[in-house]
Design an enzyme around this catalytic site. Structure first.
Site, PDB file in Angstrom:
ATOM      1  N   LYS A  74      -5.220   1.447   8.732  1.00  0.00           N
ATOM      2  CA  LYS A  74      -4.099   0.545   8.410  1.00  0.00           C
ATOM      3  C   LYS A  74      -4.074  -0.649   9.350  1.00  0.00           C
ATOM      4  O   LYS A  74      -3.913  -1.798   8.939  1.00  0.00           O
ATOM      5  CB  LYS A  74      -2.751   1.275   8.515  1.00  0.00           C
ATOM      6  CG  LYS A  74      -2.545   2.304   7.437  1.00  0.00           C
ATOM      7  CD  LYS A  74      -1.153   2.910   7.541  1.00  0.00           C
ATOM      8  CE  LYS A  74      -1.171   4.337   7.022  1.00  0.00           C
ATOM      9  NZ  LYS A  74      -1.801   4.489   5.705  1.00  0.00           N
ATOM     10  N   GLY A 128      -5.718  10.659  -1.209  1.00  0.00           N
ATOM     11  CA  GLY A 128      -6.675  11.590  -0.614  1.00  0.00           C
ATOM     12  C   GLY A 128      -6.288  13.044  -0.796  1.00  0.00           C
ATOM     13  O   GLY A 128      -7.152  13.882  -1.092  1.00  0.00           O
ATOM     14  N   ASP A 180      -6.507   1.780   2.411  1.00  0.00           N
ATOM     15  CA  ASP A 180      -5.986   0.860   3.446  1.00  0.00           C
ATOM     16  C   ASP A 180      -6.830  -0.417   3.573  1.00  0.00           C
ATOM     17  O   ASP A 180      -6.289  -1.521   3.458  1.00  0.00           O
ATOM     18  CB  ASP A 180      -5.887   1.570   4.801  1.00  0.00           C
ATOM     19  CG  ASP A 180      -4.833   2.676   4.811  1.00  0.00           C
ATOM     20  OD1 ASP A 180      -3.867   2.581   4.036  1.00  0.00           O
ATOM     21  OD2 ASP A 180      -4.988   3.625   5.589  1.00  0.00           O
ATOM     22  N   LYS A 224       0.859  -1.194   0.000  1.00  0.00           N
ATOM     23  CA  LYS A 224       0.000   0.000   0.000  1.00  0.00           C
ATOM     24  C   LYS A 224       0.892   1.240   0.000  1.00  0.00           C
ATOM     25  O   LYS A 224       1.693   1.438   0.915  1.00  0.00           O
ATOM     26  CB  LYS A 224      -0.917  -0.010   1.233  1.00  0.00           C
ATOM     27  CG  LYS A 224      -1.524   1.337   1.614  1.00  0.00           C
ATOM     28  CD  LYS A 224      -2.577   1.811   0.658  1.00  0.00           C
ATOM     29  CE  LYS A 224      -3.123   3.215   0.878  1.00  0.00           C
ATOM     30  NZ  LYS A 224      -2.680   4.047   1.949  1.00  0.00           N
ATOM     31  N   GLY A 230      -0.155   8.247   0.429  1.00  0.00           N
ATOM     32  CA  GLY A 230      -0.166   9.493  -0.320  1.00  0.00           C
ATOM     33  C   GLY A 230       1.064  10.342  -0.023  1.00  0.00           C
ATOM     34  O   GLY A 230       1.698  10.889  -0.937  1.00  0.00           O
TER      35      GLY A 230
HETATM   36  P1  ADP Z   1      -1.049   7.468   4.432  1.00  0.00           P
HETATM   37  O1  ADP Z   1      -0.998   8.414   3.287  1.00  0.00           O
HETATM   38  O2  ADP Z   1       0.200   6.636   4.538  1.00  0.00           O
HETATM   39  O3  ADP Z   1      -2.312   6.648   4.497  1.00  0.00           O
HETATM   40  P2  ADP Z   1      -2.078   8.780   6.860  1.00  0.00           P
HETATM   41  O4  ADP Z   1      -1.828  10.206   7.210  1.00  0.00           O
HETATM   42  O5  ADP Z   1      -3.456   8.397   6.451  1.00  0.00           O
HETATM   43  O6  ADP Z   1      -0.989   8.404   5.746  1.00  0.00           O
HETATM   44  O7  ADP Z   1      -1.675   7.831   8.095  1.00  0.00           O
HETATM   45  C1  ADP Z   1      -0.424   7.960   8.738  1.00  0.00           C
HETATM   46  C2  ADP Z   1      -0.537   8.910   9.933  1.00  0.00           C
HETATM   47  O8  ADP Z   1      -1.169   8.270  11.034  1.00  0.00           O
HETATM   48  C3  ADP Z   1       0.748   9.399  10.502  1.00  0.00           C
HETATM   49  O9  ADP Z   1       1.355  10.425   9.760  1.00  0.00           O
HETATM   50  C4  ADP Z   1       0.312   9.873  11.901  1.00  0.00           C
HETATM   51  O10 ADP Z   1      -0.027  11.234  11.877  1.00  0.00           O
HETATM   52  C5  ADP Z   1      -0.964   9.103  12.182  1.00  0.00           C
HETATM   53  N1  ADP Z   1      -0.916   8.314  13.417  1.00  0.00           N
HETATM   54  C6  ADP Z   1      -1.891   8.249  14.354  1.00  0.00           C
HETATM   55  N2  ADP Z   1      -1.553   7.473  15.392  1.00  0.00           N
HETATM   56  C7  ADP Z   1      -0.310   6.998  15.130  1.00  0.00           C
HETATM   57  C8  ADP Z   1       0.593   6.146  15.848  1.00  0.00           C
HETATM   58  N3  ADP Z   1       0.293   5.628  17.049  1.00  0.00           N
HETATM   59  N4  ADP Z   1       1.774   5.866  15.274  1.00  0.00           N
HETATM   60  C9  ADP Z   1       2.107   6.394  14.056  1.00  0.00           C
HETATM   61  N5  ADP Z   1       1.307   7.218  13.343  1.00  0.00           N
HETATM   62  C10 ADP Z   1       0.105   7.529  13.862  1.00  0.00           C
HETATM   63 MG    MG Z   2      -4.309   7.342   4.848  1.00  0.00          MG
END
Ligand code: ADP
Ligand code: MG
Length: 260
Positions: A220, A41, A164, A8, A11
């Site tokens: 995730k 997104g 995810d 996966k 973004g």
């Molecule tokens: P992606 O584009 O990879 O889906 P997301 O922003 O949707 O990225 O998801 C990753 C984010 O999840 C991280 O940047 C962080 O801000 C958030 N997050 C929330 N809780 C946690 C945690 N316990 N450990 C790591 N990241 C976390």
């Molecule tokens: Mg995400």
């Protein structure tokens, strides 16, 4: 299909100087069977703005009305999907970009009435993936799904889904050996901000309940838990590191492993 890895792409990691595409091409040349799932997104948000389409958020999720669905489809199943497939193809790999609607790969229903065209998976039809893998291609999957279940007569046949859970569903349906999330943090972080090397399914659920795992990390972990049930090992790794994916196949250090 033996030894499939589902990757996966986050973004946030897909940008300038990113080595992920080169790694995917190199791994394919080594004979690895890879399925790539992407989100996008932030690109959807940017294009909604460009098109002047207003959207609202409920519980951190975008309410997807018909104009928003059209933009999401154009951006995810169009631009983002073709950019990734093309980038792999010019890097020496062989990729085909598809959406969850193609080959009825992902049959979905509406997740919640007040969210509009936001889908959740009901059933997967993996024939197209096995065909592409068997023919030596890397399938690159956009999370736009087929609105197949509970669809009102006049509703569109497409529905938007989160990348995810789609990655988790594909890993489970393909009986993948591993599911790798490339994201923009060092792994799952504990309450003091330190990466956790290993987590059991039960511990991961506790960290969601206690609020240590929140926001974009929740889908995730939930997707990882689903893939674990089907026998995969789930990894959450830092996609910002150069050649993070190659390192992962050569033993892998850092990041978080979630296991049963
Ligand atoms: P992606 O584009 O990879 O889906 P997301 O922003 O949707 O990225 O998801 C990753 C984010 O999840 C991280 O940047 C962080 O801000 C958030 N997050 C929330 N809780 C946690 C945690 N316990 N450990 C790591 N990241 C976390
Ligand atoms: Mg995400």
């Amino acid at each position: 299909m033996k030894n499939v890895t589902v990757i996966k792409l986050g973004g946030a990691t897909f940008g300038k100087g990113d080595t992920t595409i080169a790694d995917i091409a190199a791994l394919q040349q080594r004979g690895e069977s890879l399925v790539v799932v992407h989100g996008g997104g932030s690109a959807v948000t940017a294009w909604l703005k460009k098109q002047g389409v207003e959207t609202r958020f409920v519980h951190g999720e975008r309410v997807t009305d018909l104009p928003a669905l059209e933009v999401a489809t154009a951006v995810l199943a169009g631009l983002a999907n073709k950019e990734i497939a093309a980038a792999i193809n010019v890097s020496g790999g062989r990729a085909v970009g598809i959406s969850g609607a193609d080959g009825a790969l992902i049959e979905a229903r509406q997740k919640a009435k007040d969210m509009g065209y936001v889908g959740e998976t009901v059933r997967l039809n993996t024939a197209l993936l096995t065909t592409l893998l068997g023919a030596g291609f890397v399938p690159v999957v956009a999370p736009i799904s087929l609105y197949a279940v509970g669809r009102p007569d006049k509703a569109p046949a497409l529905i938007n889904a989160n990348g995810d859970p789609v990655a988790g569903d594909i890993a489970a349906a393909m009986k993948a050996t591993r599911l790798i999330f490339l994201t923009d943090v060092a792994g799952i972080l504990d309450e003091s901000g330190k990466p956790i090397a290993e987590l059991s399914a039960g511990e991961a659920e506790k960290l969601i309940k206690s609020g240590v795992i929140k926001g974009g990390m929740i889908p995730k972990v939930n997707a990882a838990l689903r893939a674990l049930e089907a026998g995969a090992v789930a990894r959450i790794i830092d996609g910002r590191r150069r050649h993070a994916l190659l390192a992962e196949f050569d033993g892998g250090d850092g990041g978080t492993t979630i296991h049963k």
